[in-house]
Design a protein around this motif. Structure first.
Motif, PDB file in Angstrom:
ATOM      1  N   GLY A   1       0.784  -1.236   0.000  1.00  0.00           N
ATOM      2  CA  GLY A   1       0.000   0.000   0.000  1.00  0.00           C
ATOM      3  C   GLY A   1       0.811   1.279   0.000  1.00  0.00           C
ATOM      4  N   LEU A   2       2.073   1.203  -0.415  1.00  0.00           N
ATOM      5  CA  LEU A   2       2.917   2.397  -0.421  1.00  0.00           C
ATOM      6  C   LEU A   2       2.879   3.080  -1.781  1.00  0.00           C
TER       7      LEU A   2
ATOM      8  N   THR B   1       9.308   8.938  -0.570  1.00  0.00           N
ATOM      9  CA  THR B   1       9.965   9.158   0.727  1.00  0.00           C
ATOM     10  C   THR B   1       8.967   9.557   1.817  1.00  0.00           C
ATOM     11  N   ALA B   2       7.784  10.035   1.416  1.00  0.00           N
ATOM     12  CA  ALA B   2       6.760  10.378   2.414  1.00  0.00           C
ATOM     13  C   ALA B   2       6.274   9.140   3.166  1.00  0.00           C
ATOM     14  N   GLU B   3       6.547   7.968   2.609  1.00  0.00           N
ATOM     15  CA  GLU B   3       6.137   6.705   3.248  1.00  0.00           C
ATOM     16  C   GLU B   3       7.164   6.199   4.270  1.00  0.00           C
ATOM     17  N   LEU B   4       8.368   6.835   4.313  1.00  0.00           N
ATOM     18  CA  LEU B   4       9.483   6.278   5.088  1.00  0.00           C
ATOM     19  C   LEU B   4       9.967   7.246   6.158  1.00  0.00           C
ATOM     20  N   SER B   5      10.548   6.698   7.219  1.00  0.00           N
ATOM     21  CA  SER B   5      11.249   7.515   8.209  1.00  0.00           C
ATOM     22  C   SER B   5      12.610   7.906   7.632  1.00  0.00           C
TER      23      SER B   5
ATOM     24  N   CYS C   1       9.180   1.865   6.917  1.00  0.00           N
ATOM     25  CA  CYS C   1       7.869   2.348   6.490  1.00  0.00           C
ATOM     26  C   CYS C   1       7.098   2.868   7.697  1.00  0.00           C
ATOM     27  N   LEU C   2       6.453   4.003   7.519  1.00  0.00           N
ATOM     28  CA  LEU C   2       5.676   4.575   8.616  1.00  0.00           C
ATOM     29  C   LEU C   2       4.409   3.766   8.856  1.00  0.00           C
ATOM     30  N   LYS C   3       3.883   3.124   7.793  1.00  0.00           N
ATOM     31  CA  LYS C   3       2.621   2.378   7.914  1.00  0.00           C
ATOM     32  C   LYS C   3       2.833   0.904   8.253  1.00  0.00           C
ATOM     33  N   VAL C   4       3.986   0.357   7.871  1.00  0.00           N
ATOM     34  CA  VAL C   4       4.202  -1.100   8.006  1.00  0.00           C
ATOM     35  C   VAL C   4       5.449  -1.334   8.860  1.00  0.00           C
ATOM     36  N   LYS C   5       5.245  -1.661  10.107  1.00  0.00           N
ATOM     37  CA  LYS C   5       6.379  -1.852  11.018  1.00  0.00           C
ATOM     38  C   LYS C   5       7.237  -3.029  10.552  1.00  0.00           C
TER      39      LYS C   5
END
Length: 387
Positions: free
Chosen positions: A181-182, A339-343, A349-353
């Motif tokens: 979903g990224l 890159t908005a999806e990542l730290s 991933c910010l959404k998928v640990k």
């Protein structure tokens, strides 16, 4: 065969291997899965086989991304000096070529040997010819390959981009990002030669092999390096650099005589004519190229006003590439995992640990000259130290 690890790294390129080393050094049990028959295949061909492994002048401004700030954190925490220290630990002889570019004196194999030795020292296990069939996430990640199943609470995607498909490049990393979903920023070939359209190709491409120092420009970027005429268009460092900022349909400008004024020499000549104009190019452009360019761009007249207009053309030759040579000849892929999806600190991933993306698969693209390697090392270290 089911094997449990703390981390599974997908891809044994520059980013994946350095990430594995950093995680291994932290006591993590690390598996690296590589679909090719050997590690670091792209490292081996880089820099003409000498591996331009970093650039001592590396700055965030040397990178292209939808978020120009994203790379700053990783680049600040793993610098060119950090990788140079590693090269010196293994007594790898290297030299600075131009503009801060560092190359191995001997061969890119030295860098591969270094990474392999570091992996062994930190207990990393590398599995070659491991083609991944699927990746699932239940309570942990499950990676199924032709030879078995790997389970881990974290996986790192270091599968690279689409450039140089004959070396095994695939869209797998982008597909995996979408599976979870990224968002993926549309990809395009970067650091790639231009193909010229019909009339320009027939006019210039029989001069293949001729090169000159120029300044290649788009609206917001300019690079002063060599330009090379090829059988199909234009290449050389100046062109590769500007290609990363070019969009199809756009023209580029080329300054054929950086820091030189040619019109005064014509004005001073005994006769203001084409011979005087060709002579003015001496020491600036190769004779054959100057003659050919002048056939197409002669001064309209020989008065001072016409010569001033002609001088402007010399410094702003407008040429519209038909296309690029595509991923087959591109050194890197621009675009990639948003890159908005990542730290920016850990590449997670910010959404998928537990899911990390590093290296070329991410929407961070370096300019020519060792910057893409530095991004591989820096993003790999950021993830490896967070695992």
């Amino acid at each position: 065969m089911i094997t449990n690890f703390d981390v599974v790294v997908l891809g044994a390129g520059a980013a994946g291997l350095l990430c594995a080393v950093e995680a291994g050094n932290r006591g993590r049990r690390v598996a690296v899965l590589e679909h090719a028959e050997r590690i670091g295949k792209k490292i081996l061909i880089s820099g003409g086989g000498r591996c331009n492994f970093t650039n001592i002048h590396c700055q965030p401004e040397n990178f292209i991304s939808a978020n120009e700030h994203f790379a700053k954190s990783a680049l600040a925490r793993y610098t060119p000096a950090d990788f140079i220290a590693l090269a010196e630990k293994y007594r790898i002889p290297y030299h600075e070529k131009t503009l801060g570019q560092l190359f191995c004196d001997r061969s890119a194999q030295d860098i591969i040997n270094l990474l392999e030795s570091e992996c062994q020292a930190s207990g990393v296990q590398i599995f070659l010819q491991s083609r991944i069939r699927e990746v699932q996430r239940t309570t942990e990640f499950v990676v199924r390959t032709d030879s078995g199943e790997f389970r881990a609470p974290a996986i790192v995607v270091a599968t690279g981009g689409l450039s140089i498909p004959k070396m095994g490049a695939t869209p797998f990393g982008y597909q995996l990002a979408r599976q979870f979903g990224l968002k993926v920023v549309p990809t395009r070939p970067a650091l790639v030669p231009f193909v010229l359209g019909g009339s320009d190709r027939s006019r210039y491409c029989d001069l293949a092999g001729v090169s000159a120092e120029v300044i290649a420009k788009t609206d917001h970027q300019a690079f002063r390096e060599k330009m090379l005429i090829t059988h199909r268009g234009l290449s050389g460092p100046a062109i590769l650099q500007i290609s990363s900022y070019w969009e199809k349909g756009q023209a580029i400008q080329i300054d054929l005589a950086p820091d030189r004024e040619l019109a005064p020499a014509i004005r001073r000549a005994k006769f203001r004519n084409i011979a005087a104009t060709e002579k003015a190019f001496q020491g600036t452009l190769p004779k054959r190229f100057a003659e050919r360019w002048l056939q197409d761009h002669p001064p309209r007249a020989w008065n001072n006003e016409a010569l001033a207009k002609w001088e402007k053309q010399v410094h702003e030759w407008v040429i519209k590439p038909a296309d690029t040579e595509g991923y087959e000849k591109a050194e890197v892929t621009a675009g990639g995992v948003d890159t908005a999806e990542l730290s920016s600190k850990t590449m997670e991933c910010l959404k998928v640990k537990g899911l990390f993306f590093i290296g070329e698969v991410v929407d961070v693209t370096g300019q020519l000259g060792g910057f893409n390697f530095q991004w591989a090392w820096a993003s790999g270290a950021a993830a490896g130290r967070a695992l």
